[in-house]
Design an enzyme around this catalytic site. Structure first.
Site, PDB file in Angstrom:
ATOM      1  N   SER A  20     128.679  12.773  72.501  1.00  0.00           N
ATOM      2  CA  SER A  20     129.390  12.286  71.440  1.00  0.00           C
ATOM      3  C   SER A  20     129.083  10.970  70.445  1.00  0.00           C
ATOM      4  O   SER A  20     128.915  10.105  71.340  1.00  0.00           O
ATOM      5  CB  SER A  20     130.852  12.334  71.697  1.00  0.00           C
ATOM      6  OG  SER A  20     131.600  11.716  70.825  1.00  0.00           O
ATOM      7  N   SER A  22     131.039   9.668  68.492  1.00  0.00           N
ATOM      8  CA  SER A  22     132.563   9.184  68.239  1.00  0.00           C
ATOM      9  C   SER A  22     132.737   7.638  68.750  1.00  0.00           C
ATOM     10  O   SER A  22     133.044   6.694  68.147  1.00  0.00           O
ATOM     11  CB  SER A  22     133.479  10.020  68.569  1.00  0.00           C
ATOM     12  OG  SER A  22     133.709  11.149  67.821  1.00  0.00           O
ATOM     13  N   LYS A  71     139.419  21.971  71.472  1.00  0.00           N
ATOM     14  CA  LYS A  71     140.038  22.118  70.128  1.00  0.00           C
ATOM     15  C   LYS A  71     141.198  22.832  70.316  1.00  0.00           C
ATOM     16  O   LYS A  71     141.967  22.683  69.856  1.00  0.00           O
ATOM     17  CB  LYS A  71     139.058  22.180  68.895  1.00  0.00           C
ATOM     18  CG  LYS A  71     138.039  21.094  68.831  1.00  0.00           C
ATOM     19  CD  LYS A  71     137.391  21.111  67.404  1.00  0.00           C
ATOM     20  CE  LYS A  71     136.493  19.952  67.399  1.00  0.00           C
ATOM     21  NZ  LYS A  71     135.707  19.992  66.167  1.00  0.00           N
ATOM     22  N   ASP A 108     138.563  18.173  60.121  1.00  0.00           N
ATOM     23  CA  ASP A 108     137.124  18.601  59.722  1.00  0.00           C
ATOM     24  C   ASP A 108     137.081  19.032  58.389  1.00  0.00           C
ATOM     25  O   ASP A 108     135.967  18.788  57.635  1.00  0.00           O
ATOM     26  CB  ASP A 108     136.729  19.544  60.806  1.00  0.00           C
ATOM     27  CG  ASP A 108     136.629  19.159  62.144  1.00  0.00           C
ATOM     28  OD1 ASP A 108     136.114  18.279  62.434  1.00  0.00           O
ATOM     29  OD2 ASP A 108     136.925  20.156  63.131  1.00  0.00           O
ATOM     30  N   GLY A 134     129.043  31.543  58.775  1.00  0.00           N
ATOM     31  CA  GLY A 134     129.536  31.292  59.969  1.00  0.00           C
ATOM     32  C   GLY A 134     130.910  31.365  59.772  1.00  0.00           C
ATOM     33  O   GLY A 134     131.676  31.703  58.736  1.00  0.00           O
ATOM     34  N   GLY A 136     133.362  30.399  62.871  1.00  0.00           N
ATOM     35  CA  GLY A 136     133.969  29.633  63.967  1.00  0.00           C
ATOM     36  C   GLY A 136     134.703  28.377  63.577  1.00  0.00           C
ATOM     37  O   GLY A 136     135.262  28.456  62.459  1.00  0.00           O
ATOM     38  N   GLY A 137     135.095  27.451  64.474  1.00  0.00           N
ATOM     39  CA  GLY A 137     136.125  26.549  63.986  1.00  0.00           C
ATOM     40  C   GLY A 137     135.720  25.708  62.771  1.00  0.00           C
ATOM     41  O   GLY A 137     136.872  25.363  61.862  1.00  0.00           O
ATOM     42  N   ALA A 138     134.523  25.368  62.526  1.00  0.00           N
ATOM     43  CA  ALA A 138     134.173  24.497  61.368  1.00  0.00           C
ATOM     44  C   ALA A 138     134.234  25.306  60.130  1.00  0.00           C
ATOM     45  O   ALA A 138     134.619  24.714  59.150  1.00  0.00           O
ATOM     46  CB  ALA A 138     132.699  24.180  61.665  1.00  0.00           C
ATOM     47  N   ILE A 223     126.408  21.897  58.145  1.00  0.00           N
ATOM     48  CA  ILE A 223     127.274  20.701  59.031  1.00  0.00           C
ATOM     49  C   ILE A 223     126.392  20.299  60.166  1.00  0.00           C
ATOM     50  O   ILE A 223     126.778  19.348  60.632  1.00  0.00           O
ATOM     51  CB  ILE A 223     128.429  21.730  59.741  1.00  0.00           C
ATOM     52  CG1 ILE A 223     127.930  22.654  60.538  1.00  0.00           C
ATOM     53  CG2 ILE A 223     129.415  22.210  58.404  1.00  0.00           C
ATOM     54  CD1 ILE A 223     128.941  23.324  61.763  1.00  0.00           C
ATOM     55  N   GLY A 246     124.723  17.011  56.804  1.00  0.00           N
ATOM     56  CA  GLY A 246     125.989  16.912  57.583  1.00  0.00           C
ATOM     57  C   GLY A 246     126.447  15.570  57.973  1.00  0.00           C
ATOM     58  O   GLY A 246     127.725  15.619  58.735  1.00  0.00           O
TER      59      GLY A 246
HETATM   60  P1  ATR Z   1     132.166  25.884  65.834  1.00  0.00           P
HETATM   61  O1  ATR Z   1     133.696  26.216  66.306  1.00  0.00           O
HETATM   62  O2  ATR Z   1     131.690  24.695  65.950  1.00  0.00           O
HETATM   63  O3  ATR Z   1     131.937  26.367  64.545  1.00  0.00           O
HETATM   64  P2  ATR Z   1     131.386  28.325  67.255  1.00  0.00           P
HETATM   65  O4  ATR Z   1     132.954  28.699  67.086  1.00  0.00           O
HETATM   66  O5  ATR Z   1     130.717  28.380  68.604  1.00  0.00           O
HETATM   67  O6  ATR Z   1     131.431  26.639  66.789  1.00  0.00           O
HETATM   68  O7  ATR Z   1     130.544  29.033  65.969  1.00  0.00           O
HETATM   69  C1  ATR Z   1     129.424  28.982  65.825  1.00  0.00           C
HETATM   70  C2  ATR Z   1     128.923  29.598  64.668  1.00  0.00           C
HETATM   71  O8  ATR Z   1     127.388  29.737  64.333  1.00  0.00           O
HETATM   72  C3  ATR Z   1     129.258  31.138  64.610  1.00  0.00           C
HETATM   73  O9  ATR Z   1     129.718  31.470  63.168  1.00  0.00           O
HETATM   74  C4  ATR Z   1     128.221  31.871  65.340  1.00  0.00           C
HETATM   75  O10 ATR Z   1     127.993  33.449  64.897  1.00  0.00           O
HETATM   76  P3  ATR Z   1     129.023  34.449  65.637  1.00  0.00           P
HETATM   77  O11 ATR Z   1     130.497  34.345  65.558  1.00  0.00           O
HETATM   78  O12 ATR Z   1     128.490  35.781  65.377  1.00  0.00           O
HETATM   79  O13 ATR Z   1     128.734  34.226  67.109  1.00  0.00           O
HETATM   80  C5  ATR Z   1     127.002  31.164  64.443  1.00  0.00           C
HETATM   81  N1  ATR Z   1     125.875  31.324  65.070  1.00  0.00           N
HETATM   82  C6  ATR Z   1     125.690  30.910  66.452  1.00  0.00           C
HETATM   83  N2  ATR Z   1     124.329  31.244  66.690  1.00  0.00           N
HETATM   84  C7  ATR Z   1     123.912  32.180  65.909  1.00  0.00           C
HETATM   85  C8  ATR Z   1     122.787  32.935  65.701  1.00  0.00           C
HETATM   86  N3  ATR Z   1     121.463  32.905  66.432  1.00  0.00           N
HETATM   87  N4  ATR Z   1     122.624  33.782  64.493  1.00  0.00           N
HETATM   88  C9  ATR Z   1     123.671  33.926  63.663  1.00  0.00           C
HETATM   89  N5  ATR Z   1     124.787  32.995  63.835  1.00  0.00           N
HETATM   90  C10 ATR Z   1     125.113  32.087  64.611  1.00  0.00           C
END
Ligand code: ATR
Length: 282
Positions: A20, A22, A71, A108, A134, A136-138, A223, A246
């Protein structure tokens, strides 16, 4: 800087937490403002996260940042959530209130928008649709912030369609979902492209995306900040798009917590950027 017995305390809870940036970031601000305080890394195992958070008031902490993988757990462990944290289902900043209650927020999206505004001065929410890669959380934080700022449409593209659908359902509003194989087509007419996946990060494969359909005046942002110029940003810059890296999202998301814990509104400066970047190399 030496601290006294009255030092204000904050830190970052994660597992692992050694990577980290931070502590370096907050440490810079503490020194800059000559604050009697400390910001420490708190390596906490997943099974101990809830107990660690609930112990903060008893240990005299002003609060903490929360990072991977805690988180979502933090969102369940605190007493109150702000709108962003509720909507995203994840907390990255915890403040211990005067009465000992834990207030969870998610900064975020704030960090993302502040970075975008600082890096792309002419950006206007009303300029057009944003494409967020994407789910995910971000991606959740960014989508909620963009809609809140007045972006007319957010198009979500994610490898796993169910996660994109869940995001759209949970956040609501002007979100459309495009299939992963159609990601280039989704760029048609967009004003902003955001990579909110980990693709392009050092050691991971780059995001495979044809920028052909993206209008020439669109902004491209990522990001990922290690490397600072991701393969996506490199290609975008070569093609003449305005790009925003990012790192600023990381720096700006930290501002509200520091302000609450230590009572000073910190600034994101070129010198801070440089200092944090040195931490990345080392
Ligand atoms: P965060 O909360 O930091 O955003 P996360 O929940 O692990 O982390 O999300 C990671 C993102 O990267 C997701 O959208 C993931 O896609 P999936 O929902 O299909 O897993 C995306 N991601 C990671 N590796 C990937 C890859 N090789 N190809 C396409 N998308 C990928």
């Amino acid at each position: 800087m030496a601290i006294s017995g009255k030092a204000k305390l904050a830190g970052v809870i994660g597992w692992p937490v050694g990577h980290s940036l931070s502590p370096r970031l907050h440490g810079y601000w503490l020194a800059e403002h000559g604050i009697d305080g400390a910001y420490v890394p708190l390596p906490v195992r997943p099974e101990d996260c809830r107990a660690a958070l609930r112990m903060l008031p008893k240990l005299g902490f002003a609060g903490v940042n929360v990072t991977v993988p805690h988180k979502e757990t933090a969102a369940k462990a605190v007493d109150v959530l702000d709108t962003a944290a509720m909507c995203i289902g994840a907390v990255n900043t915890v403040v211990v209130e005067a009465d000992g209650h834990l207030a969870g927020s998610n900064t975020d999206g704030f960090g993302f928008l502040e970075n975008l505004k600082a890096g792309a001065k002419g950006w206007k929410a009303s300029a057009g649709a944003a494409v967020v890669i994407g789910a995910g959380g971000a991606a959740r934080a960014i989508t909620a912030a963009l809609l809140d700022a007045g972006v007319p449409e957010v198009r979500i593209v994610n490898r796993t369609p169910a996660r994109a659908a869940a995001l759209a359902n949970d956040i609501g509003g002007a979100i459309t979902v495009a299939a992963w194989p159609d990601r280039a087509k989704a760029l048609t007419g967009a004003a902003l492209l955001v990579n909110a996946t980990s693709l392009g990060m050092k050691g991971k494969e780059p995001l495979d995306l044809d920028l052909g359909p993206l209008p020439k005046d669109a902004i491209v942002t990522d990001i990922v900040y290690a490397p600072l110029e991701t393969p996506l940003l490199k290609v975008a810059a070569t093609r003449g798009y305005k790009t925003v890296n990012g790192l600023g999202m990381l720096l700006h998301q930290a501002r509200p917590g520091f302000h609450r814990w230590f009572g000073v509104e910190p600034k994101v400066t070129a010198a801070l950027r440089e200092f944090v970047l040195q931490g990345l190399d080392g």
